[in-house]
Scaffold this motif. Structure first.
Motif, mmCIF file in Angstrom:
data_model
loop_
_atom_site.group_PDB
_atom_site.id
_atom_site.type_symbol
_atom_site.label_atom_id
_atom_site.label_comp_id
_atom_site.label_asym_id
_atom_site.label_seq_id
_atom_site.Cartn_x
_atom_site.Cartn_y
_atom_site.Cartn_z
ATOM 1 N N ALA A 165 -0.582 -30.983 15.136
ATOM 2 C CA ALA A 165 -0.905 -29.864 14.245
ATOM 3 C C ALA A 165 -1.774 -28.849 14.975
ATOM 4 O O ALA A 165 -1.593 -27.632 14.831
ATOM 5 C CB ALA A 165 -1.611 -30.378 12.992
ATOM 6 N N ALA A 166 -2.707 -29.341 15.784
ATOM 7 C CA ALA A 166 -3.534 -28.437 16.590
ATOM 8 C C ALA A 166 -2.681 -27.690 17.614
ATOM 9 O O ALA A 166 -2.946 -26.526 17.933
ATOM 10 C CB ALA A 166 -4.638 -29.221 17.290
ATOM 11 N N THR A 171 -0.099 -22.772 19.629
ATOM 12 C CA THR A 171 1.146 -22.013 19.783
ATOM 13 C C THR A 171 0.990 -20.611 19.217
ATOM 14 O O THR A 171 1.365 -19.612 19.842
ATOM 15 C CB THR A 171 2.298 -22.746 19.073
ATOM 16 O OG1 THR A 171 2.504 -24.018 19.688
ATOM 17 C CG2 THR A 171 3.583 -21.943 19.114
ATOM 18 N N ARG A 172 0.428 -20.522 18.026
ATOM 19 C CA ARG A 172 0.343 -19.229 17.353
ATOM 20 C C ARG A 172 -0.743 -18.327 17.937
ATOM 21 O O ARG A 172 -0.534 -17.114 18.084
ATOM 22 C CB ARG A 172 0.135 -19.463 15.851
ATOM 23 C CG ARG A 172 1.403 -20.015 15.211
ATOM 24 C CD ARG A 172 1.235 -20.412 13.774
ATOM 25 N NE ARG A 172 2.547 -20.720 13.190
ATOM 26 C CZ ARG A 172 2.730 -21.418 12.077
ATOM 27 N NH1 ARG A 172 1.682 -21.909 11.433
ATOM 28 N NH2 ARG A 172 3.945 -21.648 11.624
ATOM 29 N N THR A 173 -1.891 -18.898 18.279
ATOM 30 C CA THR A 173 -2.945 -18.052 18.849
ATOM 31 C C THR A 173 -2.573 -17.580 20.247
ATOM 32 O O THR A 173 -2.833 -16.426 20.614
ATOM 33 C CB THR A 173 -4.300 -18.790 18.872
ATOM 34 O OG1 THR A 173 -4.201 -19.993 19.643
ATOM 35 C CG2 THR A 173 -4.755 -19.128 17.453
ATOM 36 N N SER A 176 -0.053 -14.738 20.064
ATOM 37 C CA SER A 176 -0.695 -13.460 19.780
ATOM 38 C C SER A 176 -1.375 -12.901 21.027
ATOM 39 O O SER A 176 -1.288 -11.702 21.318
ATOM 40 C CB SER A 176 -1.725 -13.645 18.662
ATOM 41 O OG SER A 176 -2.398 -12.436 18.379
ATOM 42 N N ASP A 177 -2.020 -13.769 21.788
ATOM 43 C CA ASP A 177 -2.766 -13.349 22.970
ATOM 44 C C ASP A 177 -1.849 -12.925 24.111
ATOM 45 O O ASP A 177 -2.124 -11.950 24.825
ATOM 46 C CB ASP A 177 -3.658 -14.510 23.415
ATOM 47 C CG ASP A 177 -4.744 -14.089 24.397
ATOM 48 O OD1 ASP A 177 -4.877 -12.890 24.674
ATOM 49 O OD2 ASP A 177 -5.452 -14.982 24.893
ATOM 50 N N LEU A 178 -0.741 -13.646 24.294
ATOM 51 C CA LEU A 178 0.115 -13.428 25.459
ATOM 52 C C LEU A 178 1.304 -12.502 25.199
ATOM 53 O O LEU A 178 1.998 -12.109 26.135
ATOM 54 C CB LEU A 178 0.624 -14.778 25.975
ATOM 55 C CG LEU A 178 -0.467 -15.739 26.467
ATOM 56 C CD1 LEU A 178 0.140 -17.093 26.815
ATOM 57 C CD2 LEU A 178 -1.204 -15.157 27.664
ATOM 58 N N ILE A 183 5.183 -12.641 27.228
ATOM 59 C CA ILE A 183 5.238 -14.098 27.291
ATOM 60 C C ILE A 183 5.282 -14.611 25.861
ATOM 61 O O ILE A 183 4.387 -14.333 25.058
ATOM 62 C CB ILE A 183 4.017 -14.674 28.036
ATOM 63 C CG1 ILE A 183 4.000 -14.172 29.483
ATOM 64 C CG2 ILE A 183 4.030 -16.205 27.991
ATOM 65 C CD1 ILE A 183 2.727 -14.498 30.230
ATOM 66 N N ARG A 184 6.337 -15.328 25.534
ATOM 67 C CA ARG A 184 6.526 -15.844 24.182
ATOM 68 C C ARG A 184 6.130 -17.314 24.110
ATOM 69 O O ARG A 184 6.333 -18.066 25.062
ATOM 70 C CB ARG A 184 7.976 -15.666 23.738
ATOM 71 C CG ARG A 184 8.402 -14.203 23.675
ATOM 72 C CD ARG A 184 9.798 -13.996 23.131
ATOM 73 N NE ARG A 184 10.837 -14.535 24.010
ATOM 74 C CZ ARG A 184 11.585 -15.593 23.729
ATOM 75 N NH1 ARG A 184 11.410 -16.273 22.603
ATOM 76 N NH2 ARG A 184 12.517 -15.988 24.568
ATOM 77 N N VAL A 185 5.574 -17.708 22.965
ATOM 78 C CA VAL A 185 5.121 -19.084 22.765
ATOM 79 C C VAL A 185 5.645 -19.565 21.416
ATOM 80 O O VAL A 185 5.343 -18.965 20.372
ATOM 81 C CB VAL A 185 3.583 -19.191 22.786
ATOM 82 C CG1 VAL A 185 3.160 -20.659 22.837
ATOM 83 C CG2 VAL A 185 2.987 -18.418 23.957
ATOM 84 N N ASN A 186 6.428 -20.624 21.436
ATOM 85 C CA ASN A 186 7.013 -21.173 20.218
ATOM 86 C C ASN A 186 6.914 -22.692 20.218
ATOM 87 O O ASN A 186 6.568 -23.313 21.228
ATOM 88 C CB ASN A 186 8.482 -20.745 20.097
ATOM 89 C CG ASN A 186 8.637 -19.266 19.803
ATOM 90 O OD1 ASN A 186 8.331 -18.804 18.707
ATOM 91 N ND2 ASN A 186 9.110 -18.507 20.784
ATOM 92 N N MET A 187 7.246 -23.285 19.099
ATOM 93 C CA MET A 187 7.230 -24.745 18.958
ATOM 94 C C MET A 187 8.543 -25.218 18.345
ATOM 95 O O MET A 187 9.127 -24.530 17.490
ATOM 96 C CB MET A 187 6.058 -25.193 18.078
ATOM 97 C CG MET A 187 6.049 -26.683 17.751
ATOM 98 S SD MET A 187 4.626 -27.192 16.747
ATOM 99 C CE MET A 187 3.431 -27.497 18.051
#
Length: 254
Positions: A165-166, A171-173, A176-178, A183-187
């Motif tokens: 869960a953390a 993933t979401r923070t 937003s930052d990257l 640079i994309r961040v997903n789960m």
């Protein structure tokens, strides 16, 4: 960037789901960095199967930032280009046996800490080690492997579920930052898979119960789950970031 033009690091790819993830990306032509901690022979065999020109197996404990930095440097030297996609799949040691897991009245923070160190610490180390290369390339994909248990906590994996869960929050923070760096961040989150090392001891009646609870009336396979990871690494999802895709046959619906 097409998958065939990417260099993909898959942590924990010497066994279990990691091997299916590696084969999925290999099928699409990617060059692969196969990370392992203890499954050396399996990781080396997988690299040979994929081909020496397209895959390299590198040992590193992802909870150790120095080992991760060394792995990334080795991979970049081997391929002559930076890693552009990271699949954070590696897990710390964990017994997927609900009957044997500590319950709420007995679990201690030591158990939580071990999972946070491996899952959050491991993801953080790999992301930070590969960020300079992604920034220089002007492109990057990070895919974190999650679980549907924090939406459907049917098994008392308190420590593992809390860490995953953390990882969704990270993933979401990080998305937003990257994002401004392209640079994309997903789960991608799954449930019980049929069948991996982790689920090999699962009774047939449990598989049948889960299958009957899903709209597709079957338990998701590791191959099906791995194929979904290709979506987040492909141009088809170029406007998608900060998302959690649940791949479990519809057992959990967002």
């Amino acid at each position: 960037m097409l998958i065939k033009d990417q260099i993909v690091l898959i942590t924990g790819s010497g066994r279990g789901l990691g091997t299916d993830l590696a084969r999925a990306f290999a099928r699409e032509g990617a060059r692969l960095v196969l990370n392992y901690r203890s499954s050396e022979s399996a990781a080396q065999e997988l690299a040979t199967e994929i081909g020496a020109d397209r895959a390299i197996a590198v040992r590193a404990d992802v909870s150790d930032p120095k080992q991760v930095a060394g792995m990334v440097a080795t991979a970049q030297a081997h391929f002559g280009a930076p890693i552009t996609t990271v699949i954070n799949n590696a897990l710390p040691d964990f017994s997927f046996n609900g009957d044997a897991r500590s319950k709420a009245d007995g679990i201690g923070y030591t158990e939580f800490g071990a999972q946070f160190t491996g899952i959050i610490g491991g993801a953080l180390n790999t992301i930070q080690a590969t960020l300079p290369g992604m920034k220089s390339a002007g492109f990057g994909n990070i895919v974190n492997i999650g679980t549907n248990l924090f939406q459907n906590p049917v098994v008392p994996y308190h420590d593992y579920t809390a860490a995953k869960a953390a990882l969704l929050s990270l993933t979401r923070t990080f998305a937003s930052d990257l994002g401004p760096e392209n640079i994309r961040v997903n789960m991608i989150s799954g449930g019980l898979l049929r069948t991996t090392d982790a689920s090999a001891a699962t009774p047939e009646e449990v598989f049948d119960l889960i299958a009957g609870s899903t709209p597709l009336r079957r338990v998701t396979t590791p191959t099906e789950f791995a194929d979904a990871a290709l979506l987040f690494a492909s141009p088809w999802s170029r406007a998608v970031t900060g998302q959690n895709l649940v791949v479990d046959g519809g057992l959990v619906m967002n």
